[in-house]
Structures are given as C-alpha cells and as structure tokens.
Design an enzyme around this catalytic site. Structure first.
Site, PDB file in Angstrom:
ATOM      1  CB  SER A   1      -0.874   0.035   1.252  1.00 52.53           C
ATOM      2  OG  SER A   1      -1.590  -1.152   1.406  1.00 52.53           O
TER       3      SER A   1
ATOM      4  CE  LYS B   1      -4.650  -1.057   2.169  1.00 55.31           C
ATOM      5  NZ  LYS B   1      -5.263  -2.128   2.917  1.00 55.31           N
TER       6      LYS B   1
HETATM    7  P1  NAD Z   1       5.600  -5.899   7.596  1.00 53.36           P
HETATM    8  O1  NAD Z   1       6.354  -4.752   8.167  1.00 53.36           O
HETATM    9  O2  NAD Z   1       5.188  -7.020   8.487  1.00 53.36           O
HETATM   10  O3  NAD Z   1       6.422  -6.548   6.358  1.00 53.36           O
HETATM   11  C1  NAD Z   1       7.183  -5.818   5.442  1.00 53.36           C
HETATM   12  C2  NAD Z   1       8.385  -6.670   5.056  1.00 53.36           C
HETATM   13  O4  NAD Z   1       9.155  -5.952   4.062  1.00 53.36           O
HETATM   14  C3  NAD Z   1       9.322  -6.953   6.233  1.00 53.36           C
HETATM   15  O5  NAD Z   1       9.570  -8.339   6.339  1.00 53.36           O
HETATM   16  C4  NAD Z   1      10.580  -6.166   5.875  1.00 53.36           C
HETATM   17  O6  NAD Z   1      11.759  -6.744   6.339  1.00 53.36           O
HETATM   18  C5  NAD Z   1      10.521  -6.191   4.356  1.00 53.36           C
HETATM   19  N1  NAD Z   1      11.371  -5.148   3.740  1.00 53.36           N
HETATM   20  C6  NAD Z   1      11.450  -3.844   4.066  1.00 53.36           C
HETATM   21  N2  NAD Z   1      12.360  -3.222   3.292  1.00 53.36           N
HETATM   22  C7  NAD Z   1      12.856  -4.188   2.462  1.00 53.36           C
HETATM   23  C8  NAD Z   1      13.835  -4.159   1.440  1.00 53.36           C
HETATM   24  N3  NAD Z   1      14.476  -3.041   1.112  1.00 53.36           N
HETATM   25  N4  NAD Z   1      14.104  -5.319   0.791  1.00 53.36           N
HETATM   26  C9  NAD Z   1      13.470  -6.473   1.126  1.00 53.36           C
HETATM   27  N5  NAD Z   1      12.525  -6.542   2.098  1.00 53.36           N
HETATM   28  C10 NAD Z   1      12.234  -5.418   2.751  1.00 53.36           C
HETATM   29  O7  NAD Z   1       4.335  -5.249   6.874  1.00 53.36           O
HETATM   30  P2  NAD Z   1       2.968  -6.002   6.441  1.00 53.36           P
HETATM   31  O8  NAD Z   1       1.984  -5.871   7.553  1.00 53.36           O
HETATM   32  O9  NAD Z   1       3.273  -7.321   5.835  1.00 53.36           O
HETATM   33  O10 NAD Z   1       2.472  -4.969   5.309  1.00 53.36           O
HETATM   34  C11 NAD Z   1       3.029  -4.934   4.002  1.00 53.36           C
HETATM   35  C12 NAD Z   1       2.190  -3.983   3.157  1.00 53.36           C
HETATM   36  O11 NAD Z   1       0.846  -4.471   3.120  1.00 53.36           O
HETATM   37  C13 NAD Z   1       2.111  -2.556   3.722  1.00 53.36           C
HETATM   38  O12 NAD Z   1       2.113  -1.633   2.688  1.00 53.36           O
HETATM   39  C14 NAD Z   1       0.792  -2.554   4.469  1.00 53.36           C
HETATM   40  O13 NAD Z   1       0.238  -1.252   4.562  1.00 53.36           O
HETATM   41  C15 NAD Z   1      -0.038  -3.476   3.586  1.00 53.36           C
HETATM   42  N6  NAD Z   1      -1.160  -4.154   4.268  1.00 53.36           N
HETATM   43  C16 NAD Z   1      -0.991  -4.711   5.502  1.00 53.36           C
HETATM   44  C17 NAD Z   1      -2.073  -5.343   6.122  1.00 53.36           C
HETATM   45  C18 NAD Z   1      -1.954  -5.940   7.515  1.00 53.36           C
HETATM   46  O14 NAD Z   1      -2.994  -6.237   8.126  1.00 53.36           O
HETATM   47  N7  NAD Z   1      -0.752  -6.169   8.036  1.00 53.36           N
HETATM   48  C19 NAD Z   1      -3.310  -5.401   5.476  1.00 53.36           C
HETATM   49  C20 NAD Z   1      -3.431  -4.879   4.203  1.00 53.36           C
HETATM   50  C21 NAD Z   1      -2.348  -4.247   3.603  1.00 53.36           C
END
Ligand code: NAD
Length: 294
Positions: free
Chosen positions: A95, A170
């Site tokens: 997002s 979104k």
């Molecule tokens: P999270 O922080 O748990 O996961 C993000 C991952 O990206 C982490 O494992 C991190 O290490 C990795 N990362 C960051 N920088 C990186 C890089 N340079 N290279 C490789 N990996 C890298 O976040 P999440 O909850 O999984 O959310 C991910 C996306 O989905 C966000 O944009 C969030 O807004 C969206 N989202 C989350 C949810 C939810 O309920 N958690 C629901 C819908 C949408």
C-alpha cells in the site's frame, strides 16, 4: 510457474505460502533473515538480493511497507530493475502513494518492464486463508494475464483503472477503516462508561445498520485488551499520511481523516506504534480513564 516474492512480513509470508500451495515455485528475498529462513523451510528458494530475484523470475511480487521501500527495491542498487528483462511483470501489492506507483511504472516501462499496483485489504487472517480483496491499477491486459495468480491470494481482484488506481482505492479503504475503528471506540466508550456490558452492546447492534466488518473484527480484540498486530498503528499512520497528501493534491478535504490521524499520532508518541490499529480504543480509554473490557 516461477514467481519472485520480495517482502516477507505479516502479509507477504502467508501470501507467498499460498502461492506455493497452489503449485508455484517461489524465489524470495527480505532484509530480515528469519523471514527468509521461514520461507525456505516451507519450500521456497532464497535469493541474495532483489536483483537476483528479478534475474530468475518473469513475475515478481513486492509486499513492502511504504513508497520509499518499493522505490529502493525496484529502482535502487541491486534492485529489481537491474535484474529484470523486457517483458518482466512486477505486481506491487504494497500500500503506497498512488503518485509513486505512477513514477515507478514510468521508469520500468522505459526498460520494457511492466508493472501494476495491486494493494490488498483483509489483513493477516485473509492473507492466511487466501481471501484478500485485491484492488488493481494498470494495463488491463497485464491484469488479465496475472488474474489467476492474484486469485490464489484473494477472493476478489478488481481492475480499478490506470496505474495508481489500485492504491487510490486502497486509500479510500484505509480512510473508511480508520474512521470506523474510531467511531466504534467512541461509541463503545460511551456505553461502557454508562454501565452497559460491551459484549451485550455488540450482540445487540452488530446485525443492524451500525454493524460492520470492522466492528466484528475489532470488538473481540478491544474487549480482551488484545492489541497484538494485525495491522500496525504506524502502518495506518503511513496510509493516512498518503491519503491526506493525495486528498490535498486533488482538492478533496479530509477533515475526519485528519482528526483520526492525530489520535494515531498520540498513540505513536505514547509508544504504541507497533500495536494493532484497534488500539485507537486506547486513545479513548486514556481520555475517559476507563477500559472497554468484557
Ligand atoms: P511488515 O512490516 O510485516 O512486512 C514488510 C516486510 O518488508 C518486512 O519483512 C521487511 O523486512 C521487508 N522489507 C522492508 N524493506 C525491504 C527491502 N528493502 N528489501 C526487502 N525486504 C524489505 O508489513 P505487512 O503488515 O506485511 O504490510 C506490508 C504492506 O501491506 C504494507 O504496505 C501494508 O500497509 C499493507 N497491508 C498490511 C495489512 C496488515 O494487516 N498487516 C493489510 C493490508 C495491507
């Protein structure tokens, strides 16, 4: 099919696991070693960088926190664009700000690399059971080409318009969710302070007009004082920031979003940034000096 997956956090891991269950071979990368190890134990192959993922796969999914992460993973040093060839398809499911999706797609397209934005709604439970709602922006032909892959992770995938339209959709989703949690918290604090059991209130109103998916998901958490994420307060701050910036740039004032943003900022300042966004209830609990508990 061989699919690259970058970003193995709360959402990325279960989404990637569902792709493997559906028979796809995954090549994965994340900066957190433990996340990669968990995926390798589940049967994925690990890569040393985003560039290496791209050099091995024609389809690459990214699931990263925000715009700067997606920019650096795709456009940065050792990034996807360095390893990709003409015809590679990037599906960015993070997002992020719609304008950044548009900027990145333009640079990818100059190299013959295709990109769509495909953020999701539904949170971790729906990521686990493969029933996310997926909102897509970009070339409709690419959407149709990857539709079956999207439907492994989601219960629906809707093409909303040109590149960035998925993330605009979104943002609308995130405004509704944040305001809904705040409304639920405000109303349940009122009834709790007035002496009515919150579970009775929930049971009485959940089937009426005030009922919502948000109320069904969050009231059980709030009444147990369970604010384990789920969707982190800091990530919702990121989304509302993107919503406010986008709203200002298109001339759509967002007064309620601005008010809930300040609640989230207060919670962040109190050290709750890594808690679930249902923690908006804690803002009201602090104001009222009382807890919404069963
Ligand atoms: P999270 O922080 O748990 O996961 C993000 C991952 O990206 C982490 O494992 C991190 O290490 C990795 N990362 C960051 N920088 C990186 C890089 N340079 N290279 C490789 N990996 C890298 O976040 P999440 O909850 O999984 O959310 C991910 C996306 O989905 C966000 O944009 C969030 O807004 C969206 N989202 C989350 C949810 C939810 O309920 N958690 C629901 C819908 C949408």
């Amino acid at each position: 099919m061989k699919i690259g997956f970058i970003g193995l956090g709360i959402m990325g891991k279960p989404m990637a696991k569902n792709l493997m269950k559906a028979g796809h071979d995954l090549v994965v990368y994340d900066v957190i070693k433990e996340n990669v190890e968990e995926m390798v134990a589940a049967g994925a192959k690990s890569a040393a960088s985003s560039k290496e993922v791209a050099s091995e796969c024609k389809i690459i999914i990214t699931m990263l926190p925000n715009s700067p992460h997606v920019k650096s993973v795709i456009l940065g040093e050792n990034g996807v664009l360095e390893g990709a060839c003409a015809g590679t398809i990037i599906i960015d499911m993070s997002s992020i700000a719609p304008i950044v999706s548009q900027e990145i797609e333009k640079l990818c397209s100059a190299k013959g690399v295709k990109m769509i934005d495909a953020p999701v709604s539904g949170g971790e439970p729906k990521a686990i059971d493969g029933s996310l709602s997926i909102m897509v922006g970009g070339d409709k032909a690419i959407f149709e080409e990857v539709y079956e892959i999207l439907m492994v992770m989601g219960a629906s995938a809707v093409h909303c318009g040109d590149i960035g339209a998925g993330n605009t959709t979104k943002l609308a989703n995130q405004v509704i969710v944040a305001l809904n949690i705040a409304a639920v918290s405000e109303a349940f604090m009122l009834s709790t302070k007035a002496g009515v059991d919150p579970i009775k209130v929930f049971d009485a109103i959940k089937g009426g007009l005030a009922g919502s998916t948000v109320m069904n998901a969050k009231i059980p958490m709030i009444t147990e004082g369970n604010f384990k994420p789920g969707f982190k307060i800091d990530l919702h701050i990121k989304d509302l920031n993107n919503a406010l910036e986008t709203g200002h740039s298109v001339g759509a004032p967002l007064p309620l979003t601005a008010a809930v943003m300040e609640m989230l900022q207060t919670l962040h300042a109190d050290g709750y940034g890594q808690k679930d966004h249902s923690g908006i209830a804690m803002y009201y609990e602090k104001l009222a000096g009382s807890e919404i508990r069963k």
